[in-house]
Design a protein around this motif. Structure first.
Motif, short mmCIF file in Angstrom:
data_model
loop_
_atom_site.label_atom_id
_atom_site.label_comp_id
_atom_site.label_asym_id
_atom_site.label_seq_id
_atom_site.Cartn_x
_atom_site.Cartn_y
_atom_site.Cartn_z
N LYS A 13 0.98 -1.21 -0.20
CA LYS A 13 0.23 0.13 0.02
C LYS A 13 0.71 1.03 0.40
O LYS A 13 1.61 0.72 0.86
CB LYS A 13 -0.64 0.06 1.22
N LYS A 14 0.26 2.37 -0.48
CA LYS A 14 1.02 3.72 -0.93
C LYS A 14 0.01 3.99 -0.71
O LYS A 14 -0.56 4.55 -1.68
CB LYS A 14 1.63 3.70 -1.81
N LYS A 22 -5.23 6.73 -2.53
CA LYS A 22 -4.46 5.24 -2.75
C LYS A 22 -3.57 5.40 -3.68
O LYS A 22 -4.33 5.14 -4.70
CB LYS A 22 -5.21 5.19 -2.07
N ALA A 23 -2.25 5.39 -3.73
CA ALA A 23 -1.78 5.02 -5.06
C ALA A 23 -1.57 3.76 -5.10
O ALA A 23 -1.43 3.58 -6.79
CB ALA A 23 -0.63 6.19 -4.95
N LEU A 24 -1.01 2.59 -4.43
CA LEU A 24 -1.50 1.58 -4.09
C LEU A 24 -2.09 1.08 -3.32
O LEU A 24 -2.53 1.87 -2.09
CB LEU A 24 0.18 1.00 -3.96
N ASP A 25 -3.47 0.21 -3.58
CA ASP A 25 -4.35 -0.08 -2.51
C ASP A 25 -3.87 -1.48 -2.46
O ASP A 25 -5.40 -2.64 -2.94
CB ASP A 25 -5.24 0.25 -3.13
N SER A 45 -2.70 4.92 -12.79
CA SER A 45 -2.80 3.68 -11.69
C SER A 45 -1.84 3.20 -10.87
O SER A 45 -2.50 2.65 -10.12
CB SER A 45 -3.55 3.01 -13.41
N GLY A 46 -0.36 4.08 -10.94
CA GLY A 46 -0.33 3.61 -10.10
C GLY A 46 1.15 2.39 -10.28
O GLY A 46 2.25 2.23 -9.39
N THR A 49 4.47 4.29 -8.93
CA THR A 49 4.24 4.06 -7.60
C THR A 49 4.48 2.06 -7.64
O THR A 49 5.29 2.06 -6.48
CB THR A 49 3.21 4.69 -7.17
N GLY A 219 -4.68 1.62 -8.39
CA GLY A 219 -3.92 1.35 -7.48
C GLY A 219 -3.55 0.07 -6.93
O GLY A 219 -3.27 -0.49 -6.51
#
Ligand SMILES: Nc1ncnc2c1ncn2[C@@H]1O[C@H](COP(=O)(O)OP(=O)(O)OP(=O)(O)O)[C@@H](O)[C@H]1O
Ligand SMILES: [Mg+2]
Lengths: 247, 265
Positions: A13-14, A22-25, A45-46, A49, A219
């Motif tokens: 997660k980021k 939530k860049a990464l979920d 969409s991440g 990241t 993400g």
């Protein structure tokens, strides 16, 4: 389990602004030795990241990343040691303008791996020949074309003998006529068995050399599979919409 | 005839004036010695200013680049964690924050007040017990210059694209190595002219040294004026010497700029 696993990502997660963005979920996947994983997805969409989390250029706010069996998100890991084994190639090349091509390639092996100047230069020249830039060893980055710069950036990363190479849109900043020369170098690398994670919009590259394609949106990993599965029989609606736009 | 005589008179008076102001009583020594003091104070103040400026710039940009994030991190995730490692991390992060605050205060105060007031505060208040005027002037002008150098160096560091920093880190260089091998060499090239210019500014600023009774070149010229009751010769001479030094350095800076522009990139 599988001895071949190089990177294992678990519920990564980021979040920014206390979770508002939530860049990464919750990303989970594994990357094995010799794989060429191509990450695709719409803008924002991440993808970057995710890639940059793998060598901790972005610090995850949750989840774990194992690299060669070691949890690299733990505060005990020596990030710098780890990064030596994970090469990175950037969209904008990021060559060091104050150093010659040879110096760009030898500075890290000499200072970090304590290689002798002669050894480092011999290795650099061997790699330069491989990307057909042997005659530009003493040039400076500003004297090269975009495609040449990116080929240098790739071999600069290779000089550290990394176990995996991370590419963030390596051809997006290039004039169309230079995309091919960079993709060719990447294809050669893939053929030699280099493990690669590639964020790209080059669907042709994904189809041709990707061993696996990851489609991200919002993400999350929405779909992953072989290029055939992703491109020929997309079951997911969002993936279909995305592919309709880019193909 | 009349005109001829008047020019002759004028030349003679000029000669008399020159004799009175410079030769008589060896008065030129006020200017020679003063020039020595001016150069000495400027030279060491520049060195002090550069050392101080680089230090402050590194603290400020380190805090901007990694300190802020580390602080947020520590507040959000690590505060409750009582491991030794984490306490150490918290200590380092908060120290960086503290020194950044000190640096900011320094920059605000120094750049917000006139240098002559700073010099007088140094002489009459802070170092009231010392009478080493040259040393006090060096400290005052050096500390003053450091604030301006700091902003020059910091802008130089900040002007380097963050991609350079990431490329360095991605190869495995730590923060300090990345700064030393990648960022500072590029930043230095960009700011060299501005640093040289700071020297030019400083040499003129030291002309207020007379406020604390230090006999620099300006004060030397002024002493001659007060002895001979003629202002023209000594003041013009002093101005001319400043001008020659400044022009010499400007020339040097221009040459430097051209050299840098012609080198790679
Ligand atoms: N520093 C930041 N603060 C807040 N949000 C951020 C920050 N960095 C990235 N984001 C957000 O995180 C999301 C993912 O960004 P990321 O750059 O990974 O997308 P991407 O898939 O690489 O997009 P692109 O194809 O445009 O490069 C975006 O919505 C972005 O706005
Ligand atoms: Mg991106």
């Amino acid at each position: 389990m599988n001895d071949n696993v190089l990177i294992r990502v678990n519920d990564l997660k980021k979040h920014y602004n206390n979770g508002a963005i939530k860049a990464l979920d919750g990303i989970s996947t594994t990357i094995s030795k010799g794989e060429v994983v191509v990450v695709i997805g719409p803008s924002g969409s991440g993808k970057s990241t995710f890639l940059r989390s793998l060598n901790l250029l972005e610090k995850p706010t949750g989840g774990t990343i194992e690299f060669e069996g070691q949890d690299i998100t733990s505060s005990k890991t020596d990030i710098n040691k780890l990064r030596m084994k994970m090469g990175m190639v950037f969209q904008h090349f990021n060559l060091f303008p104050h150093l010659s091509i040879l110096e760009n390639m030898t500075i890290a092996p000499r200072k970090l791996l304590k290689m002798s100047k002669a050894d480092a230069e011999a290795e650099a020249k061997r790699l330069l020949d491989k990307v057909a830039l042997g005659d530009r060893a003493n040039a400076y980055p500003s004297q090269l074309s975009g495609g040449q710069k990116q080929r240098i950036a790739i071999v600069r990363a290779l000089c550290m003998k990394p176990d995996v190479l991370l590419f963030d849109e390596p051809t997006s900043a290039l004039d169309p006529e230079m995309v091919g020369e960079v993709l060719d170098v990447m294809k050669d690398l893939a053929r030699d068995g280099m493990t690669m994670v590639v964020v790209t919009h080059e669907m042709g590259f994904a189809k041709e050399v990707g061993t696996r394609v990851i489609f991200m949106d919002g993400g999350q990993i929405i779909e992953e599979g072989t290029p055939d599965e992703i491109f020929d029989n997309p079951s997911n609606e969002r993936l279909r919409t995305f592919l309709a736009k880019v193909l | 005839m009349y005109l001829y005589l008047s020019i002759e008179d004028w030349l003679r008076s000029l000669k008399d004036q020159f004799y009175l102001n410079f030769i008589d009583d060896d008065r030129y020594m006020y200017i020679v010695k003063g020039l020595g003091v001016t150069l000495e104070v400027t030279f060491f103040a520049v060195l002090l200013g550069i050392a101080l400026g680089i230090l402050v710039a590194i603290i400020r940009s380190t805090y901007d680049k990694i300190g802020k994030e580390a602080l947020d991190d520590w507040k959000n995730y690590s505060r409750g964690n009582k491991s030794l490692r984490n306490i150490w991390k918290g200590f380092l992060t908060w120290s960086l924050w503290f020194w950044d605050q000190i640096c900011r205060l320094y920059l605000t105060v120094i750049r917000g007040t006139p240098v002559v007031i700073q010099l007088m505060i140094a002489y009459f208040i802070i170092f009231a017990s010392s009478n080493n005027k040259v040393l006090i002037a060096i400290l005052a002008f050096g500390i003053n210059s450091g604030a301006y150098v700091a902003e020059i160096v910091r802008s130089g560091i900040m002007s380097i694209d963050n991609g350079q920093f990431e490329a360095g880190r991605s190869l495995g260089f730590n923060y300090i190595q990345t700064m030393a091998y990648i960022i500072i060499p590029q930043a230095f090239k960009n700011i060299l002219p501005a640093l040289a210019n700071e020297f030019i500014v400083l040499i003129k600023e030291t002309s207020v040294s007379g406020y604390v009774g230090l006999q620099d070149m300006t004060k030397g010229g002024d002493i001659i004026r007060s002895r001979t009751y003629s202002a023209f010769m000594p003041l013009i001479a002093v101005a001319a010497i400043y001008l020659i030094i400044v022009m010499f350095f400007s020339k040097l800076v221009t040459m430097l700029e051209r050299r840098l522009r012609n080198s790679e990139r």
